[in-house]
Design a protein around this motif. Structure first.
Motif, PDB file in Angstrom:
ATOM      1  N   LEU A 211       6.099   2.932  12.064  1.00  0.00           N
ATOM      2  CA  LEU A 211       5.197   4.059  12.290  1.00  0.00           C
ATOM      3  C   LEU A 211       3.814   3.598  12.738  1.00  0.00           C
ATOM      4  O   LEU A 211       3.278   2.614  12.220  1.00  0.00           O
ATOM      5  N   SER A 212       3.235   4.350  13.653  1.00  0.00           N
ATOM      6  CA  SER A 212       1.879   4.067  14.136  1.00  0.00           C
ATOM      7  C   SER A 212       0.853   4.394  13.057  1.00  0.00           C
ATOM      8  O   SER A 212       1.058   5.296  12.230  1.00  0.00           O
ATOM      9  N   GLU A 213      -0.253   3.683  13.101  1.00  0.00           N
ATOM     10  CA  GLU A 213      -1.308   3.841  12.098  1.00  0.00           C
ATOM     11  C   GLU A 213      -1.817   5.277  12.004  1.00  0.00           C
ATOM     12  O   GLU A 213      -2.106   5.767  10.917  1.00  0.00           O
ATOM     13  N   SER A 214      -1.902   5.984  13.136  1.00  0.00           N
ATOM     14  CA  SER A 214      -2.443   7.346  13.102  1.00  0.00           C
ATOM     15  C   SER A 214      -1.508   8.341  12.410  1.00  0.00           C
ATOM     16  O   SER A 214      -1.912   9.466  12.138  1.00  0.00           O
ATOM     17  N   TYR A 215      -0.284   7.935  12.100  1.00  0.00           N
ATOM     18  CA  TYR A 215       0.638   8.800  11.366  1.00  0.00           C
ATOM     19  C   TYR A 215       0.432   8.700   9.858  1.00  0.00           C
ATOM     20  O   TYR A 215       1.046   9.457   9.110  1.00  0.00           O
ATOM     21  N   LEU A 216      -0.380   7.749   9.424  1.00  0.00           N
ATOM     22  CA  LEU A 216      -0.481   7.418   7.999  1.00  0.00           C
ATOM     23  C   LEU A 216      -1.864   7.694   7.435  1.00  0.00           C
ATOM     24  O   LEU A 216      -2.857   7.623   8.147  1.00  0.00           O
TER      25      LEU A 216
ATOM     26  N   ARG B  30       6.708  10.124  17.679  1.00  0.00           N
ATOM     27  CA  ARG B  30       7.652   9.167  17.102  1.00  0.00           C
ATOM     28  C   ARG B  30       7.702   9.278  15.582  1.00  0.00           C
ATOM     29  O   ARG B  30       8.389   8.504  14.937  1.00  0.00           O
ATOM     30  N   LEU B  31       6.986  10.245  15.024  1.00  0.00           N
ATOM     31  CA  LEU B  31       7.048  10.497  13.581  1.00  0.00           C
ATOM     32  C   LEU B  31       8.153  11.531  13.352  1.00  0.00           C
ATOM     33  O   LEU B  31       7.983  12.704  13.682  1.00  0.00           O
ATOM     34  N   PRO B  32       9.301  11.105  12.826  1.00  0.00           N
ATOM     35  CA  PRO B  32      10.409  12.045  12.650  1.00  0.00           C
ATOM     36  C   PRO B  32      10.027  13.209  11.740  1.00  0.00           C
ATOM     37  O   PRO B  32       9.289  13.043  10.773  1.00  0.00           O
ATOM     38  N   ARG B  33      10.563  14.369  12.061  1.00  0.00           N
ATOM     39  CA  ARG B  33      10.283  15.573  11.275  1.00  0.00           C
ATOM     40  C   ARG B  33      10.623  15.356   9.795  1.00  0.00           C
ATOM     41  O   ARG B  33       9.898  15.776   8.914  1.00  0.00           O
TER      42      ARG B  33
ATOM     43  N   ASP C  65       0.840  -1.204   0.000  1.00  0.00           N
ATOM     44  CA  ASP C  65       0.000   0.000   0.000  1.00  0.00           C
ATOM     45  C   ASP C  65       0.874   1.253   0.000  1.00  0.00           C
ATOM     46  O   ASP C  65       1.844   1.350   0.759  1.00  0.00           O
ATOM     47  N   LEU C  66       0.498   2.196  -0.834  1.00  0.00           N
ATOM     48  CA  LEU C  66       1.157   3.498  -0.881  1.00  0.00           C
ATOM     49  C   LEU C  66       0.495   4.393   0.155  1.00  0.00           C
ATOM     50  O   LEU C  66      -0.726   4.536   0.165  1.00  0.00           O
ATOM     51  N   VAL C  67       1.304   4.944   1.057  1.00  0.00           N
ATOM     52  CA  VAL C  67       0.783   5.793   2.126  1.00  0.00           C
ATOM     53  C   VAL C  67       1.559   7.110   2.173  1.00  0.00           C
ATOM     54  O   VAL C  67       2.680   7.202   1.686  1.00  0.00           O
ATOM     55  N   ARG C  68       0.919   8.111   2.752  1.00  0.00           N
ATOM     56  CA  ARG C  68       1.586   9.390   3.008  1.00  0.00           C
ATOM     57  C   ARG C  68       1.490   9.649   4.503  1.00  0.00           C
ATOM     58  O   ARG C  68       0.445   9.432   5.118  1.00  0.00           O
ATOM     59  N   THR C  69       2.580  10.104   5.082  1.00  0.00           N
ATOM     60  CA  THR C  69       2.564  10.452   6.496  1.00  0.00           C
ATOM     61  C   THR C  69       1.915  11.821   6.654  1.00  0.00           C
ATOM     62  O   THR C  69       1.940  12.646   5.737  1.00  0.00           O
ATOM     63  N   TYR C  70       1.326  12.014   7.822  1.00  0.00           N
ATOM     64  CA  TYR C  70       0.720  13.315   8.105  1.00  0.00           C
ATOM     65  C   TYR C  70       1.800  14.351   8.332  1.00  0.00           C
ATOM     66  O   TYR C  70       2.862  14.064   8.879  1.00  0.00           O
ATOM     67  N   ARG C  71       1.510  15.564   7.903  1.00  0.00           N
ATOM     68  CA  ARG C  71       2.420  16.678   8.149  1.00  0.00           C
ATOM     69  C   ARG C  71       1.845  17.449   9.331  1.00  0.00           C
ATOM     70  O   ARG C  71       0.857  18.162   9.202  1.00  0.00           O
ATOM     71  N   HIS C  72       2.409  17.231  10.487  1.00  0.00           N
ATOM     72  CA  HIS C  72       1.965  17.950  11.668  1.00  0.00           C
ATOM     73  C   HIS C  72       3.155  18.179  12.588  1.00  0.00           C
ATOM     74  O   HIS C  72       4.170  17.500  12.490  1.00  0.00           O
ATOM     75  N   ASP C  73       3.046  19.155  13.440  1.00  0.00           N
ATOM     76  CA  ASP C  73       4.109  19.491  14.369  1.00  0.00           C
ATOM     77  C   ASP C  73       3.478  19.670  15.750  1.00  0.00           C
ATOM     78  O   ASP C  73       3.225  20.787  16.193  1.00  0.00           O
TER      79      ASP C  73
ATOM     80  N   LYS D  35       5.580  12.748   3.824  1.00  0.00           N
ATOM     81  CA  LYS D  35       6.317  11.995   2.802  1.00  0.00           C
ATOM     82  C   LYS D  35       5.560  10.741   2.366  1.00  0.00           C
ATOM     83  O   LYS D  35       4.746  10.188   3.087  1.00  0.00           O
ATOM     84  N   LEU D  36       5.898  10.303   1.167  1.00  0.00           N
ATOM     85  CA  LEU D  36       5.262   9.151   0.536  1.00  0.00           C
ATOM     86  C   LEU D  36       6.111   7.906   0.758  1.00  0.00           C
ATOM     87  O   LEU D  36       7.331   7.935   0.549  1.00  0.00           O
ATOM     88  N   GLY D  37       5.465   6.829   1.206  1.00  0.00           N
ATOM     89  CA  GLY D  37       6.170   5.575   1.433  1.00  0.00           C
ATOM     90  C   GLY D  37       5.301   4.388   1.061  1.00  0.00           C
ATOM     91  O   GLY D  37       4.142   4.540   0.671  1.00  0.00           O
TER      92      GLY D  37
END
Length: 100
Positions: A86-91, A27-30, A13-21, A35-37
């Protein structure tokens, strides 16, 4: 594994991480935000580390995924891949226009 425990994402599956600060630990590195993974595999369920790091006991339990990113996607250069847990809520599922 019950239906409610089934992974939301499967290998490939193609996923994108959320962009949040967030104003707290995550645990989602800056460098991986927005980004797409590609999902490599689900790795099991664990309490969300972001909540646990705040000293709280109410962390939701989420699926953790190994997600592969091209180094070029993360840093703009490099010919290798990087795998992050990565945790599911990051994707989120990548949609039209997200393709590489």
């Amino acid at each position: 594994m019950s239906e409610s425990e089934q992974p939301a994402y499967v290998p490939g599956d193609l996923v994108r991480t959320y962009r949040h600060d967030p104003p707290h630990h995550t645990r989602l590195p800056r460098y991986a935000r927005g980004k797409l993974g590609v999902v490599v595999e689900p790795e099991g369920r664990a309490p969300l580390a972001d909540v646990r790091a705040q000293g709280r006991d109410d962390a939701p339990v989420e699926m953790i995924y190994a997600v592969r990113f091209a180094a070029r996607e993360l840093w703009g250069e490099g010919g290798h891949d990087v795998v992050l847990d990565l945790s599911e809520s990051y994707l989120r599922k990548a949609g039209p226009g997200d393709e590489r």
